[in-house]
Design a protein around this motif. Structure first.
Motif, PDB file in Angstrom:
ATOM      1  N   LYS A  51       0.851  -1.193   0.000  1.00 18.28           N
ATOM      2  CA  LYS A  51       0.000   0.000   0.000  1.00 18.28           C
ATOM      3  C   LYS A  51       0.892   1.250   0.000  1.00 18.28           C
ATOM      4  O   LYS A  51       1.795   1.361   0.825  1.00 18.28           O
ATOM      5  N   PRO A  52       0.673   2.188  -0.917  1.00 17.86           N
ATOM      6  CA  PRO A  52       1.549   3.364  -0.962  1.00 17.86           C
ATOM      7  C   PRO A  52       1.417   4.219   0.283  1.00 17.86           C
ATOM      8  O   PRO A  52       0.310   4.448   0.776  1.00 17.86           O
ATOM      9  N   ASP A  53       2.563   4.680   0.802  1.00 13.42           N
ATOM     10  CA  ASP A  53       2.528   5.583   1.950  1.00 13.42           C
ATOM     11  C   ASP A  53       2.441   7.026   1.454  1.00 13.42           C
ATOM     12  O   ASP A  53       2.404   7.287   0.248  1.00 13.42           O
ATOM     13  N   GLU A  54       2.407   7.964   2.396  1.00 12.11           N
ATOM     14  CA  GLU A  54       2.210   9.361   2.030  1.00 12.11           C
ATOM     15  C   GLU A  54       3.342   9.881   1.151  1.00 12.11           C
ATOM     16  O   GLU A  54       3.123  10.696   0.248  1.00 12.11           O
ATOM     17  N   GLN A  55       4.549   9.414   1.408  1.00 13.06           N
ATOM     18  CA  GLN A  55       5.681   9.848   0.589  1.00 13.06           C
ATOM     19  C   GLN A  55       5.515   9.370  -0.855  1.00 13.06           C
ATOM     20  O   GLN A  55       5.762  10.118  -1.806  1.00 13.06           O
ATOM     21  N   GLU A  56       5.082   8.135  -1.028  1.00 12.52           N
ATOM     22  CA  GLU A  56       4.892   7.595  -2.370  1.00 12.52           C
ATOM     23  C   GLU A  56       3.730   8.267  -3.101  1.00 12.52           C
ATOM     24  O   GLU A  56       3.766   8.425  -4.324  1.00 12.52           O
ATOM     25  N   LYS A  57       2.721   8.674  -2.360  1.00 14.45           N
ATOM     26  CA  LYS A  57       1.559   9.327  -2.975  1.00 14.45           C
ATOM     27  C   LYS A  57       1.885  10.722  -3.496  1.00 14.45           C
ATOM     28  O   LYS A  57       1.206  11.225  -4.393  1.00 14.45           O
ATOM     29  N   GLN A  58       2.898  11.372  -2.923  1.00 20.81           N
ATOM     30  CA  GLN A  58       3.348  12.703  -3.345  1.00 20.81           C
ATOM     31  C   GLN A  58       2.208  13.730  -3.392  1.00 20.81           C
ATOM     32  O   GLN A  58       2.140  14.581  -4.290  1.00 20.81           O
ATOM     33  N   GLY A  59       1.287  13.603  -2.460  1.00 21.66           N
ATOM     34  CA  GLY A  59       0.195  14.565  -2.379  1.00 21.66           C
ATOM     35  C   GLY A  59      -0.965  14.298  -3.319  1.00 21.66           C
ATOM     36  O   GLY A  59      -1.942  15.050  -3.320  1.00 21.66           O
ATOM     37  N   ILE A  60      -0.872  13.244  -4.120  1.00 22.81           N
ATOM     38  CA  ILE A  60      -1.958  12.894  -5.042  1.00 22.81           C
ATOM     39  C   ILE A  60      -3.034  12.127  -4.272  1.00 22.81           C
ATOM     40  O   ILE A  60      -2.731  11.121  -3.616  1.00 22.81           O
ATOM     41  N   PRO A  61      -4.288  12.555  -4.335  1.00 20.87           N
ATOM     42  CA  PRO A  61      -5.352  11.807  -3.654  1.00 20.87           C
ATOM     43  C   PRO A  61      -5.470  10.381  -4.189  1.00 20.87           C
ATOM     44  O   PRO A  61      -5.439  10.161  -5.410  1.00 20.87           O
ATOM     45  N   HIS A  62      -5.572   9.422  -3.285  1.00 17.13           N
ATOM     46  CA  HIS A  62      -5.785   8.014  -3.621  1.00 17.13           C
ATOM     47  C   HIS A  62      -7.104   7.567  -3.000  1.00 17.13           C
ATOM     48  O   HIS A  62      -7.321   7.740  -1.801  1.00 17.13           O
ATOM     49  N   TRP A  63      -7.968   6.999  -3.812  1.00 16.68           N
ATOM     50  CA  TRP A  63      -9.273   6.545  -3.356  1.00 16.68           C
ATOM     51  C   TRP A  63      -9.326   5.023  -3.294  1.00 16.68           C
ATOM     52  O   TRP A  63      -8.628   4.324  -4.011  1.00 16.68           O
ATOM     53  N   LEU A  64     -10.187   4.526  -2.415  1.00 19.28           N
ATOM     54  CA  LEU A  64     -10.454   3.095  -2.236  1.00 19.28           C
ATOM     55  C   LEU A  64      -9.243   2.322  -1.723  1.00 19.28           C
ATOM     56  O   LEU A  64      -8.996   1.180  -2.109  1.00 19.28           O
ATOM     57  N   THR A  65      -8.486   2.950  -0.830  1.00 15.38           N
ATOM     58  CA  THR A  65      -7.454   2.245  -0.084  1.00 15.38           C
ATOM     59  C   THR A  65      -7.670   2.489   1.404  1.00 15.38           C
ATOM     60  O   THR A  65      -8.149   3.549   1.804  1.00 15.38           O
ATOM     61  N   ASP A  66      -7.340   1.474   2.203  1.00 10.79           N
ATOM     62  CA  ASP A  66      -7.241   1.648   3.651  1.00 10.79           C
ATOM     63  C   ASP A  66      -8.530   2.153   4.294  1.00 10.79           C
ATOM     64  O   ASP A  66      -8.508   3.042   5.140  1.00 10.79           O
ATOM     65  N   PHE A  67      -9.664   1.566   3.909  1.00  8.28           N
ATOM     66  CA  PHE A  67     -10.928   2.063   4.464  1.00  8.28           C
ATOM     67  C   PHE A  67     -11.806   0.982   5.084  1.00  8.28           C
ATOM     68  O   PHE A  67     -12.812   1.297   5.715  1.00  8.28           O
ATOM     69  N   LEU A  68     -11.440  -0.297   4.936  1.00  5.21           N
ATOM     70  CA  LEU A  68     -12.339  -1.365   5.368  1.00  5.21           C
ATOM     71  C   LEU A  68     -11.677  -2.244   6.432  1.00  5.21           C
ATOM     72  O   LEU A  68     -10.521  -2.654   6.272  1.00  5.21           O
ATOM     73  N   PRO A  69     -12.389  -2.557   7.536  1.00  6.94           N
ATOM     74  CA  PRO A  69     -11.842  -3.502   8.518  1.00  6.94           C
ATOM     75  C   PRO A  69     -11.642  -4.879   7.878  1.00  6.94           C
ATOM     76  O   PRO A  69     -12.387  -5.273   6.981  1.00  6.94           O
ATOM     77  N   SER A  70     -10.641  -5.610   8.354  1.00  3.91           N
ATOM     78  CA  SER A  70     -10.266  -6.880   7.718  1.00  3.91           C
ATOM     79  C   SER A  70     -11.280  -7.999   7.933  1.00  3.91           C
ATOM     80  O   SER A  70     -11.168  -9.059   7.312  1.00  3.91           O
ATOM     81  N   ASP A  71     -12.279  -7.769   8.782  1.00  7.31           N
ATOM     82  CA  ASP A  71     -13.300  -8.805   8.974  1.00  7.31           C
ATOM     83  C   ASP A  71     -14.493  -8.604   8.035  1.00  7.31           C
ATOM     84  O   ASP A  71     -15.477  -9.353   8.112  1.00  7.31           O
ATOM     85  N   LYS A  72     -14.410  -7.617   7.160  1.00 10.17           N
ATOM     86  CA  LYS A  72     -15.508  -7.329   6.239  1.00 10.17           C
ATOM     87  C   LYS A  72     -15.198  -7.872   4.839  1.00 10.17           C
ATOM     88  O   LYS A  72     -14.065  -7.780   4.369  1.00 10.17           O
ATOM     89  N   THR A  73     -16.205  -8.403   4.193  1.00 11.87           N
ATOM     90  CA  THR A  73     -16.044  -8.851   2.814  1.00 11.87           C
ATOM     91  C   THR A  73     -16.232  -7.661   1.877  1.00 11.87           C
ATOM     92  O   THR A  73     -16.883  -6.672   2.222  1.00 11.87           O
ATOM     93  N   ASP A 235     -10.010 -11.188  13.334  1.00 13.53           N
ATOM     94  CA  ASP A 235     -10.998 -11.934  12.561  1.00 13.53           C
ATOM     95  C   ASP A 235     -10.885 -11.482  11.111  1.00 13.53           C
ATOM     96  O   ASP A 235     -10.961 -10.284  10.819  1.00 13.53           O
ATOM     97  N   LEU A 236     -10.700 -12.438  10.203  1.00 10.30           N
ATOM     98  CA  LEU A 236     -10.544 -12.113   8.794  1.00 10.30           C
ATOM     99  C   LEU A 236     -11.742 -12.604   8.007  1.00 10.30           C
ATOM    100  O   LEU A 236     -12.285 -13.674   8.283  1.00 10.30           O
ATOM    101  N   SER A 237     -12.135 -11.827   7.015  1.00 12.05           N
ATOM    102  CA  SER A 237     -13.250 -12.231   6.156  1.00 12.05           C
ATOM    103  C   SER A 237     -12.753 -13.232   5.121  1.00 12.05           C
ATOM    104  O   SER A 237     -11.548 -13.475   4.981  1.00 12.05           O
ATOM    105  N   SER A 238     -13.687 -13.798   4.376  1.00 12.95           N
ATOM    106  CA  SER A 238     -13.309 -14.768   3.353  1.00 12.95           C
ATOM    107  C   SER A 238     -12.498 -14.122   2.245  1.00 12.95           C
ATOM    108  O   SER A 238     -11.765 -14.798   1.524  1.00 12.95           O
ATOM    109  N   THR A 239     -12.592 -12.804   2.102  1.00 11.07           N
ATOM    110  CA  THR A 239     -11.789 -12.116   1.082  1.00 11.07           C
ATOM    111  C   THR A 239     -10.429 -11.690   1.635  1.00 11.07           C
ATOM    112  O   THR A 239      -9.400 -11.924   1.003  1.00 11.07           O
TER     113      THR A 239
END
Length: 313
Positions: A51-73, A235-239
C-alpha cells in the motif's frame, strides 16, 4: 456529465511499477488515483499489500485504499459501485480519473460496464466453499463450478484464483444464473467509460521475478513479520484472508518452518500471482503495453506513457 467519460488505467503484475507511474501521470494530467487492488482496501494490511505511503503518494489523492476492517467482505460489485462514485466526483471537479491496480476482475468489470444488482454476499456459502478448498484443493472447486458453468471454469482454470472460483460458485447458488451469463448480459448495455489503457510488463520475465524477490526482502525489513502477527490475530473475512503475505508465514509462527523457508514460499506464491495477473491482462487487446526492461529508466517509461495518452485524449 458527458458520456463516455475519458479516463486512464494503469495495470500490470505486482512489482511492475504501477503506483509510481500512476502518481506521475496524475501530476501531469491533473488526476486523482482510484486503487483497483482487492487487498489494499483493508486497514492494517499495509506492508504485504504494498500500500503506498504518504511519501509515495506525493500529495496525489488516492481513493479506495485503507478504508475497510479486515473482517468485512468486499466484492467486485462493491468495487464497481464505489469506483463509479469516485469517478463521477473526480470528473465533477474537472480532474482526470486514473485507475491503477493489479486486480484484473475489478478493472475489467468497471471499464467494461458490468452492472451488478445489489446482491448481498452469502458468507455462509463462501466459508463452506473455502473449507472445501482447504480440504480438497482448487481442482475440486473447479470441477464443482464446471458442473453448471463450464465457461467460467475454463476461464479460471489457468489462473487458479480461489477467490474468483468461490465467487462464481456462490453467485450461481444465490442468484440462480451463472456469472458468465450475467457478465454477457451486462456487456450488452455498453460502458460509460472511454479508457486509455496502459500496461506494464517485462520482456524478460525473470527481471520481474527478481523485482518481486527484492520487494519481499524489503517488506521483511519494514516489519512484515510483526504486521502478519497482528493481521492473523484479527478476525478475517473470506476475502481478506486470501491476501498473499500473511498465511505464508503461519508455518513460521507455529514452529513448523524457518523464516527463510517461509520467505521462499512467499516469494514463490507472489511470482505465481504475478503470472496469473499477466495471463488475465494479456487477454485485453486494448492495453498499450510498455516493456519496462526495454527502457533506460523511469523517465523514459513516463515519456512513452505520456505519448500514448496524448494520442488518446
Amino acid at each position: 456529465m458527458n458520456y463516455p467519460i475519458k479516463l486512464i488505467s494503469v495495470v500490470g503484475p505486482t512489482a511492475s511499477g504501477k503506483t509510481a507511474l500512476a502518481v506521475e501521470l496524475a501530476k501531469k494530467y491533473n488526476g486523482e488515483i482510484i486503487s483497483a487492488d482487492s487487498m489494499q482496501i483493508y486497514k492494517g494490511m499495509n506492508i504485504a499489500t504494498a500500500k503506498p505511503d504518504e511519501q509515495e503518494k506525493q500529495g496525489i489523492p488516492h481513493w479506495l485504499t485503507d478504508f475497510l476492517p479486515s473482517d468485512k467482505t468486499y466484492s467486485v460489485a462493491d468495487f464497481v459501485s464505489d469506483a463509479a462514485s469516485c469517478i463521477e466526483d473526480i470528473v465533477s471537479r474537472g480532474k482526470m480519473p486514473i485507475i491503477a491496480g493489479g486486480t484484473g476482475l475489478y478493472v475489467d468489470s468497471l471499464l467494461n460496464g458490468i452492472s451488478f444488482e445489489k446482491q448481498e454476499r452469502n458468507e455462509e456459502i463462501s466459508n463452506e466453499l473455502l473449507a472445501l478448498y482447504e480440504q480438497n484443493g482448487v481442482d475440486y472447486l473447479l470441477d464443482m463450478l464446471a458442473e453448471f458453468d463450464s465457461e467460467s471454469a475454463e476461464n479460471l482454470k489457468e489462473q487458479r484464483n480461489v477467490k474468483r472460483i468461490i465467487r462464481a460458485i456462490e453467485f450461481y447458488k444465490t442468484s440462480g444464473i451463472t456469472i458468465s451469463e450475467h457478465n454477457r448480459n451486462s456487456k450488452l448495455k455498453g460502458s460509460p467509460y472511454n479508457p486509455i489503457k496502459i500496461g506494464l510488463k517485462f520482456e524478460d520475465r525473470q527481471k520481474l521475478y527478481d523485482r518481486i524477490n527484492l520487494r519481499v526482502d524489503i517488506m521483511l525489513e519494514k516489519g512484515l513479520v510483526d504486521e502478519a502477527k497482528q493481521v492473523l490475530s484479527n478476525d478475517l473475512s473470506s476475502t481478506s484472508k486470501m491476501a498473499i503475505g500473511y498465511k505464508e508465514l503461519i508455518p513460521y509462527f507455529s514452529g513448523e518452518r524457518s523464516l527463510d523457508e517461509c520467505t521462499e514460499i512467499l516469494k514463490r506464491e507472489t511470482r505465481r500471482y504475478a503470472k496469473r495477473q499477466l495471463t488475465w491482462f494479456n487477454r485485453d487487446k486494448d492495453i498499450n503495453w510498455i516493456l519496462v526492461d526495454k527502457f533506460n529508466g523511469f523517465e523514459d517509461i513516463l515519456k512513452y506513457a505520456e505519448t500514448i495518452i496524448d494520442k488518446g485524449l
